[in-house]
Design a protein around this motif. Structure first.
Motif, PDB file in Angstrom:
ATOM      1  N   TYR A   1      85.019 -13.862  76.737  1.00 48.53           N
ATOM      2  CA  TYR A   1      86.323 -14.443  77.164  1.00 48.53           C
ATOM      3  C   TYR A   1      86.584 -13.782  78.697  1.00 48.53           C
ATOM      4  CZ  TYR A   1      87.685 -14.920  72.167  1.00 48.53           C
ATOM      5  OH  TYR A   1      87.537 -15.491  70.969  1.00 48.53           O
ATOM      6  N   LYS A   2      87.008 -14.435  79.312  1.00 42.53           N
ATOM      7  CA  LYS A   2      87.265 -14.081  80.951  1.00 42.53           C
ATOM      8  C   LYS A   2      86.233 -13.017  81.196  1.00 42.53           C
ATOM      9  CE  LYS A   2      92.121 -14.759  80.137  1.00 42.53           C
ATOM     10  NZ  LYS A   2      93.511 -14.193  80.236  1.00 42.53           N
ATOM     11  N   GLY A   3      84.970 -13.323  81.123  1.00 42.14           N
ATOM     12  CA  GLY A   3      83.900 -12.473  81.793  1.00 42.14           C
ATOM     13  C   GLY A   3      83.488 -11.381  80.869  1.00 42.14           C
ATOM     14  N   LYS A   4      84.092 -11.289  79.811  1.00 42.47           N
ATOM     15  CA  LYS A   4      83.859 -10.046  78.921  1.00 42.47           C
ATOM     16  C   LYS A   4      83.244 -10.311  77.701  1.00 42.47           C
ATOM     17  CE  LYS A   4      86.094  -5.864  77.223  1.00 42.47           C
ATOM     18  NZ  LYS A   4      84.801  -5.356  76.485  1.00 42.47           N
ATOM     19  N   ALA A   5      82.343  -9.805  77.176  1.00 42.25           N
ATOM     20  CA  ALA A   5      81.571 -10.256  75.793  1.00 42.25           C
ATOM     21  C   ALA A   5      82.394  -9.648  74.706  1.00 42.25           C
ATOM     22  CB  ALA A   5      80.311  -9.973  75.936  1.00 42.25           C
ATOM     23  N   ALA A   6      82.965 -10.494  73.925  1.00 46.46           N
ATOM     24  CA  ALA A   6      83.599  -9.905  72.686  1.00 46.46           C
ATOM     25  C   ALA A   6      82.568  -9.824  71.563  1.00 46.46           C
ATOM     26  CB  ALA A   6      84.765 -10.861  72.203  1.00 46.46           C
ATOM     27  N   VAL A   7      81.660 -10.856  71.724  1.00 41.23           N
ATOM     28  CA  VAL A   7      80.503 -10.525  70.812  1.00 41.23           C
ATOM     29  C   VAL A   7      79.045 -10.745  71.603  1.00 41.23           C
ATOM     30  CG1 VAL A   7      78.917 -11.493  68.873  1.00 41.23           C
ATOM     31  CG2 VAL A   7      81.694 -11.483  68.667  1.00 41.23           C
ATOM     32  N   ASP A   8      78.513  -9.721  71.599  1.00 47.27           N
ATOM     33  CA  ASP A   8      77.119  -9.760  72.711  1.00 47.27           C
ATOM     34  C   ASP A   8      75.873  -9.623  71.969  1.00 47.27           C
ATOM     35  OD1 ASP A   8      75.859  -9.464  75.135  1.00 47.27           O
ATOM     36  OD2 ASP A   8      76.548  -7.574  75.343  1.00 47.27           O
ATOM     37  N   HIS A   9      75.040 -10.999  71.851  1.00 42.46           N
ATOM     38  CA  HIS A   9      73.871 -11.220  71.207  1.00 42.46           C
ATOM     39  C   HIS A   9      73.637 -10.590  69.932  1.00 42.46           C
ATOM     40  CE1 HIS A   9      73.468 -12.127  75.659  1.00 42.46           C
ATOM     41  NE2 HIS A   9      72.529 -12.963  75.158  1.00 42.46           N
ATOM     42  N   LEU A  10      74.660 -10.935  69.024  1.00 36.41           N
ATOM     43  CA  LEU A  10      74.508 -10.623  67.773  1.00 36.41           C
ATOM     44  C   LEU A  10      73.441 -11.223  66.885  1.00 36.41           C
ATOM     45  CD1 LEU A  10      75.779  -8.943  65.259  1.00 36.41           C
ATOM     46  CD2 LEU A  10      77.364 -10.770  64.978  1.00 36.41           C
ATOM     47  N   ASN A  11      72.379 -10.470  66.191  1.00 30.91           N
ATOM     48  CA  ASN A  11      71.601 -11.087  65.353  1.00 30.91           C
ATOM     49  C   ASN A  11      71.826 -10.176  64.040  1.00 30.91           C
ATOM     50  OD1 ASN A  11      69.714 -12.491  67.196  1.00 30.91           O
ATOM     51  ND2 ASN A  11      69.299 -10.286  68.237  1.00 30.91           N
ATOM     52  N   LEU A  12      72.174 -11.476  62.960  1.00 33.20           N
ATOM     53  CA  LEU A  12      72.717 -10.970  61.933  1.00 33.20           C
ATOM     54  C   LEU A  12      72.040 -11.731  60.612  1.00 33.20           C
ATOM     55  CD1 LEU A  12      74.861  -9.421  60.084  1.00 33.20           C
ATOM     56  CD2 LEU A  12      76.273 -11.356  60.531  1.00 33.20           C
ATOM     57  N   GLN A  13      71.565 -11.095  59.486  1.00 35.28           N
ATOM     58  CA  GLN A  13      70.989 -12.000  58.654  1.00 35.28           C
ATOM     59  C   GLN A  13      71.724 -11.334  57.311  1.00 35.28           C
ATOM     60  OE1 GLN A  13      66.789 -11.237  58.992  1.00 35.28           O
ATOM     61  NE2 GLN A  13      66.591 -13.554  59.703  1.00 35.28           N
ATOM     62  N   VAL A  14      72.421 -12.230  56.622  1.00 36.53           N
ATOM     63  CA  VAL A  14      73.113 -11.739  55.437  1.00 36.53           C
ATOM     64  C   VAL A  14      72.553 -12.603  54.303  1.00 36.53           C
ATOM     65  CG1 VAL A  14      75.150 -11.530  53.919  1.00 36.53           C
ATOM     66  CG2 VAL A  14      75.115 -11.172  56.298  1.00 36.53           C
TER      67      VAL A  14
ATOM     68  N   THR B   1      79.764 -18.875  72.936  1.00 38.31           N
ATOM     69  CA  THR B   1      79.346 -19.287  74.673  1.00 38.31           C
ATOM     70  C   THR B   1      77.780 -19.385  74.435  1.00 38.31           C
ATOM     71  OG1 THR B   1      81.040 -17.631  75.221  1.00 38.31           O
ATOM     72  CG2 THR B   1      79.407 -17.949  76.684  1.00 38.31           C
ATOM     73  N   GLU B   2      77.203 -18.663  73.762  1.00 35.35           N
ATOM     74  CA  GLU B   2      75.643 -18.885  73.267  1.00 35.35           C
ATOM     75  C   GLU B   2      75.361 -18.188  72.066  1.00 35.35           C
ATOM     76  OE1 GLU B   2      72.771 -16.090  75.774  1.00 35.35           O
ATOM     77  OE2 GLU B   2      74.700 -16.043  76.981  1.00 35.35           O
ATOM     78  N   GLY B   3      73.931 -18.758  71.666  1.00 29.78           N
ATOM     79  CA  GLY B   3      73.463 -18.307  70.334  1.00 29.78           C
ATOM     80  C   GLY B   3      73.689 -19.340  69.357  1.00 29.78           C
ATOM     81  N   ASP B   4      73.321 -19.188  68.204  1.00 27.58           N
ATOM     82  CA  ASP B   4      73.079 -19.920  67.018  1.00 27.58           C
ATOM     83  C   ASP B   4      73.616 -19.403  65.799  1.00 27.58           C
ATOM     84  OD1 ASP B   4      72.097 -22.327  65.794  1.00 27.58           O
ATOM     85  OD2 ASP B   4      70.668 -21.217  64.948  1.00 27.58           O
ATOM     86  N   ILE B   5      74.330 -20.141  64.812  1.00 27.54           N
ATOM     87  CA  ILE B   5      74.879 -19.884  63.832  1.00 27.54           C
ATOM     88  C   ILE B   5      74.297 -20.683  62.530  1.00 27.54           C
ATOM     89  CG2 ILE B   5      76.890 -19.236  62.212  1.00 27.54           C
ATOM     90  CD1 ILE B   5      78.582 -19.167  65.007  1.00 27.54           C
ATOM     91  N   ARG B   6      74.073 -20.062  61.386  1.00 25.93           N
ATOM     92  CA  ARG B   6      73.520 -21.023  60.457  1.00 25.93           C
ATOM     93  C   ARG B   6      74.113 -20.446  58.997  1.00 25.93           C
ATOM     94  NH1 ARG B   6      69.817 -24.613  61.945  1.00 25.93           N
ATOM     95  NH2 ARG B   6      68.993 -25.127  60.053  1.00 25.93           N
ATOM     96  N   LEU B   7      74.668 -21.249  58.334  1.00 24.83           N
ATOM     97  CA  LEU B   7      75.126 -21.007  56.989  1.00 24.83           C
ATOM     98  C   LEU B   7      74.264 -21.864  56.036  1.00 24.83           C
ATOM     99  CD1 LEU B   7      78.970 -20.872  57.628  1.00 24.83           C
ATOM    100  CD2 LEU B   7      77.313 -18.930  58.029  1.00 24.83           C
ATOM    101  N   PHE B   8      73.605 -21.181  55.051  1.00 20.62           N
ATOM    102  CA  PHE B   8      72.743 -21.553  54.030  1.00 20.62           C
ATOM    103  C   PHE B   8      71.659 -22.614  54.815  1.00 20.62           C
ATOM    104  CE2 PHE B   8      77.020 -21.485  52.122  1.00 20.62           C
ATOM    105  CZ  PHE B   8      76.800 -20.217  51.315  1.00 20.62           C
ATOM    106  N   GLU B   9      70.974 -22.014  55.792  1.00 21.46           N
ATOM    107  CA  GLU B   9      70.099 -22.725  56.698  1.00 21.46           C
ATOM    108  C   GLU B   9      70.618 -24.126  57.284  1.00 21.46           C
ATOM    109  OE1 GLU B   9      66.887 -22.864  53.962  1.00 21.46           O
ATOM    110  OE2 GLU B   9      66.636 -20.944  53.942  1.00 21.46           O
ATOM    111  N   LYS B  10      71.874 -24.034  57.534  1.00 18.37           N
ATOM    112  CA  LYS B  10      72.435 -25.194  58.171  1.00 18.37           C
ATOM    113  C   LYS B  10      73.226 -24.883  59.169  1.00 18.37           C
ATOM    114  CE  LYS B  10      72.330 -28.551  54.318  1.00 18.37           C
ATOM    115  NZ  LYS B  10      71.159 -29.131  54.548  1.00 18.37           N
TER     116      LYS B  10
END
Length: 185
Positions: free
Chosen positions: A17-30, A60-69
């Motif tokens: 947001y406006k040049g500031k990362a609210a979430v920054d390259h989060l890698n998560l596996q649940v 802004t970038e990255g990938d999200i998958r829920l139940f492998e979709k």
């Protein structure tokens, strides 16, 4: 050897947001069947991450998958119940009317599922009371009930015990434990 199954996966998830990362390259596996929570200070990106996981924001970038979709897949939305920040309710309607309206929007025809979520969230006694007269805790219970409609496989809840009294917190925690034992993530 079987591959691990994940309910939620992110790869380099970023929201700027406006040049500031609210979430920054989060890698998560649940893992499927897990209960997972975020703990952090205000402004740490918890709610932003949950909005991204629910498809309410685009990364802004990255990938999200829920139940492998991908999170954008219509079937992931059908399998996910969300309560993020303010409960989206109509103040001039009762709890039952709000739930019936959402159920109809979801294509659910049976009133039994509406009555079930009212029962398990402690809303059966609200009767004809309009939600504008609900306490914050009762609105939170209604938000949880709305998220539970359609029997989702994954619940994404942002501060689900906000506004609840100590007894309400105990009841909702017990409900979450029971739901998890029934296969909710």
């Amino acid at each position: 050897m079987s591959k691990e199954k994940y309910a939620v996966e992110t790869a380099a998830l970023t929201k700027v947001y406006k040049g500031k990362a609210a979430v920054d390259h989060l890698n998560l596996q649940v893992k499927e069947g897990a209960v997972y929570g975020f703990i952090g200070r205000n402004g740490a990106g918890k709610s932003t991450t949950l909005k991204l996981l629910c498809g309410l924001l685009r990364p802004t970038e990255g990938d999200i998958r829920l139940f492998e979709k991908p999170v954008s897949d219509p079937m992931t939305a059908r399998r996910t119940g969300c309560l993020i920040e303010a409960t989206g309710i109509y103040p001039h309607m009762t709890a039952l009317q709000n739930l019936i309206l959402k159920a109809k929007c979801m294509g659910l025809a049976d009133r039994e599922s509406v009555e079930h979520v009212m029962r398990i969230t402690g809303l059966t006694h609200t009767g004809s009371k309009k939600t504008k007269h609900f306490s914050m805790g009762m609105k939170q219970r209604l938000g949880i009930a709305l998220a539970l409609l359609g029997n989702p496989d994954l619940l994404i809840l942002d501060e689900p015990i906000n506004g609840l009294d100590p007894e309400g917190i105990r009841e909702i925690r017990q409900l979450f434990l029971e739901l998890n034992q029934q296969g909710k993530r």
